[in-house]
Motif scaffolding. Sequence first.
Motif, PDB file in Angstrom:
ATOM      1  N   GLY A 192      -3.861   4.203   1.710  1.00  0.00           N
ATOM      2  CA  GLY A 192      -4.718   2.169   1.573  1.00  0.00           C
ATOM      3  C   GLY A 192      -4.757   2.598  -0.458  1.00  0.00           C
ATOM      4  O   GLY A 192      -5.388   1.802  -1.017  1.00  0.00           O
ATOM      5  N   LEU A 193      -3.989   2.890  -1.009  1.00  0.00           N
ATOM      6  CA  LEU A 193      -3.887   2.635  -2.431  1.00  0.00           C
ATOM      7  C   LEU A 193      -2.678   1.973  -3.013  1.00  0.00           C
ATOM      8  O   LEU A 193      -1.591   1.890  -1.876  1.00  0.00           O
ATOM      9  CB  LEU A 193      -3.956   4.002  -3.278  1.00  0.00           C
ATOM     10  N   ARG A 194      -3.008   1.169  -4.067  1.00  0.00           N
ATOM     11  CA  ARG A 194      -2.064   0.211  -4.325  1.00  0.00           C
ATOM     12  C   ARG A 194      -1.116   1.266  -5.084  1.00  0.00           C
ATOM     13  O   ARG A 194      -1.555   1.966  -5.865  1.00  0.00           O
ATOM     14  CB  ARG A 194      -2.499  -1.006  -5.411  1.00  0.00           C
ATOM     15  N   PRO A 195       0.596   0.218  -5.046  1.00  0.00           N
ATOM     16  CA  PRO A 195       1.408   1.581  -5.375  1.00  0.00           C
ATOM     17  C   PRO A 195       1.386   1.833  -6.459  1.00  0.00           C
ATOM     18  O   PRO A 195       1.408   3.142  -7.519  1.00  0.00           O
ATOM     19  CB  PRO A 195       2.504   0.630  -5.362  1.00  0.00           C
ATOM     20  N   ALA A 196       1.047   1.444  -7.720  1.00  0.00           N
ATOM     21  CA  ALA A 196       0.689   1.343  -9.012  1.00  0.00           C
ATOM     22  C   ALA A 196      -0.456   2.913  -9.319  1.00  0.00           C
ATOM     23  O   ALA A 196      -0.313   3.880 -10.116  1.00  0.00           O
ATOM     24  CB  ALA A 196       0.629   0.110  -9.559  1.00  0.00           C
ATOM     25  N   GLU A 197      -1.712   2.236  -7.947  1.00  0.00           N
ATOM     26  CA  GLU A 197      -2.494   2.945  -8.239  1.00  0.00           C
ATOM     27  C   GLU A 197      -1.563   5.176  -7.527  1.00  0.00           C
ATOM     28  O   GLU A 197      -2.812   5.845  -7.962  1.00  0.00           O
ATOM     29  CB  GLU A 197      -3.906   3.018  -7.543  1.00  0.00           C
ATOM     30  N   ALA A 198      -1.337   4.299  -6.750  1.00  0.00           N
ATOM     31  CA  ALA A 198      -0.983   6.137  -6.167  1.00  0.00           C
ATOM     32  C   ALA A 198      -0.360   7.043  -7.402  1.00  0.00           C
ATOM     33  O   ALA A 198      -0.064   7.604  -7.072  1.00  0.00           O
ATOM     34  CB  ALA A 198      -0.210   5.326  -4.790  1.00  0.00           C
ATOM     35  N   SER A 199       0.743   6.167  -7.789  1.00  0.00           N
ATOM     36  CA  SER A 199       1.309   6.747  -8.533  1.00  0.00           C
ATOM     37  C   SER A 199       0.601   6.989 -10.180  1.00  0.00           C
ATOM     38  O   SER A 199       1.000   8.960 -10.889  1.00  0.00           O
ATOM     39  CB  SER A 199       2.799   5.465  -9.723  1.00  0.00           C
ATOM     40  N   ARG A 200      -0.075   6.666 -10.322  1.00  0.00           N
ATOM     41  CA  ARG A 200      -0.987   6.921 -11.264  1.00  0.00           C
ATOM     42  C   ARG A 200      -1.142   8.227 -10.757  1.00  0.00           C
ATOM     43  O   ARG A 200      -1.170   9.279 -11.818  1.00  0.00           O
ATOM     44  CB  ARG A 200      -1.806   5.907 -11.668  1.00  0.00           C
ATOM     45  N   LEU A 202       0.969  -1.261  -0.269  1.00  0.00           N
ATOM     46  CA  LEU A 202       0.035  -0.513   0.476  1.00  0.00           C
ATOM     47  C   LEU A 202       0.751   1.186  -0.026  1.00  0.00           C
ATOM     48  O   LEU A 202       1.891   1.143   0.116  1.00  0.00           O
ATOM     49  CB  LEU A 202      -0.363   0.106   1.292  1.00  0.00           C
ATOM     50  N   ALA A 203       0.660   2.058  -0.091  1.00  0.00           N
ATOM     51  CA  ALA A 203       1.224   3.822  -0.304  1.00  0.00           C
ATOM     52  C   ALA A 203       0.356   4.716  -0.295  1.00  0.00           C
ATOM     53  O   ALA A 203      -1.534   4.518   0.178  1.00  0.00           O
ATOM     54  CB  ALA A 203       1.678   3.619  -1.777  1.00  0.00           C
ATOM     55  N   THR A 204       0.380   5.798   0.352  1.00  0.00           N
ATOM     56  CA  THR A 204      -0.882   6.612   0.518  1.00  0.00           C
ATOM     57  C   THR A 204       0.171   7.806   0.028  1.00  0.00           C
ATOM     58  O   THR A 204       0.958   8.890  -0.902  1.00  0.00           O
ATOM     59  CB  THR A 204       0.032   7.527   2.514  1.00  0.00           C
ATOM     60  N   VAL A 205      -1.474   8.662  -0.209  1.00  0.00           N
ATOM     61  CA  VAL A 205      -0.843  10.265  -1.357  1.00  0.00           C
ATOM     62  C   VAL A 205      -1.086  11.538  -0.777  1.00  0.00           C
ATOM     63  O   VAL A 205      -2.346  11.247  -0.195  1.00  0.00           O
ATOM     64  CB  VAL A 205      -1.481   9.526  -2.934  1.00  0.00           C
ATOM     65  N   GLN A 206      -0.544  11.818  -0.400  1.00  0.00           N
ATOM     66  CA  GLN A 206      -1.108  13.319   0.051  1.00  0.00           C
ATOM     67  C   GLN A 206      -0.521  14.525  -0.494  1.00  0.00           C
ATOM     68  O   GLN A 206       0.473  14.818  -1.943  1.00  0.00           O
ATOM     69  CB  GLN A 206       0.524  13.205   0.616  1.00  0.00           C
ATOM     70  N   LEU A 207      -1.090  15.594  -1.040  1.00  0.00           N
ATOM     71  CA  LEU A 207      -1.485  16.150  -1.088  1.00  0.00           C
ATOM     72  C   LEU A 207      -1.268  17.629  -1.204  1.00  0.00           C
ATOM     73  O   LEU A 207      -1.410  17.744   0.279  1.00  0.00           O
ATOM     74  CB  LEU A 207      -2.642  16.718  -2.265  1.00  0.00           C
ATOM     75  N   HIS A 208      -0.340  18.814  -1.581  1.00  0.00           N
ATOM     76  CA  HIS A 208       0.315  19.725  -0.875  1.00  0.00           C
ATOM     77  C   HIS A 208      -0.247  20.960  -1.546  1.00  0.00           C
ATOM     78  O   HIS A 208       0.493  21.356  -2.729  1.00  0.00           O
ATOM     79  CB  HIS A 208       1.685  19.684  -0.280  1.00  0.00           C
ATOM     80  N   THR A 209      -0.469  22.160  -0.814  1.00  0.00           N
ATOM     81  CA  THR A 209      -1.569  22.867  -1.552  1.00  0.00           C
ATOM     82  C   THR A 209      -0.347  24.498  -0.917  1.00  0.00           C
ATOM     83  O   THR A 209      -0.630  23.979   0.085  1.00  0.00           O
ATOM     84  CB  THR A 209      -2.979  22.803  -1.504  1.00  0.00           C
TER      85      THR A 209
END
Length: 159
Positions: free
Chosen positions: A135-143, A117-124
């Motif tokens: 809780g994203l799969r690494p491929a989905e996190a990268s996409r 799993l991986a986490t995508v963090q958005l910074h503004t």
Amino acid sequence: MEPWPETVRWQPVSPDLIKVEALRLGIGVLVVLAGLGLGLALTGHWFFGLALGVVVLLTLWRLTVIVRAVRAWGYAERDNDLLVRHGLLVRRLSIVPYARMQFVDVTAGPLERAFDLATVQLHTAAAASDARVPGLRPAEASRLRDRLTALGEDRAEGL
């Protein structure tokens, strides 16, 4: 009434996030149980036995909350923004315009990596509007990272 739009197609996070969160909880609970068990063994005082029971009950309650909380996470990509929802008691909807994003991180700690799993963090620019999708799969996190980066660059204000 739900605070998020019903017309949006929400993407759920991986159910494996439940296992990650349960393991995090379990590690902390084991330390507390070991301390209480040691106190009970050394003193024999009833308080330690009562505390052990309370910790077990709270752990079972927390496990139930973890399952429901993970199922409450979701994200949706729209034309101009990303929606992120989560929360049980306090439900939160974050709307992050692509043009306002400064950068996007993908992280994976040891427990997340163990469950792929991986986490995508958005910074503004506004710290309060940062959002994350765990809780994203690494491929989905990268996409998702690549898509958000491209959309931010297209809008010429972010990233």
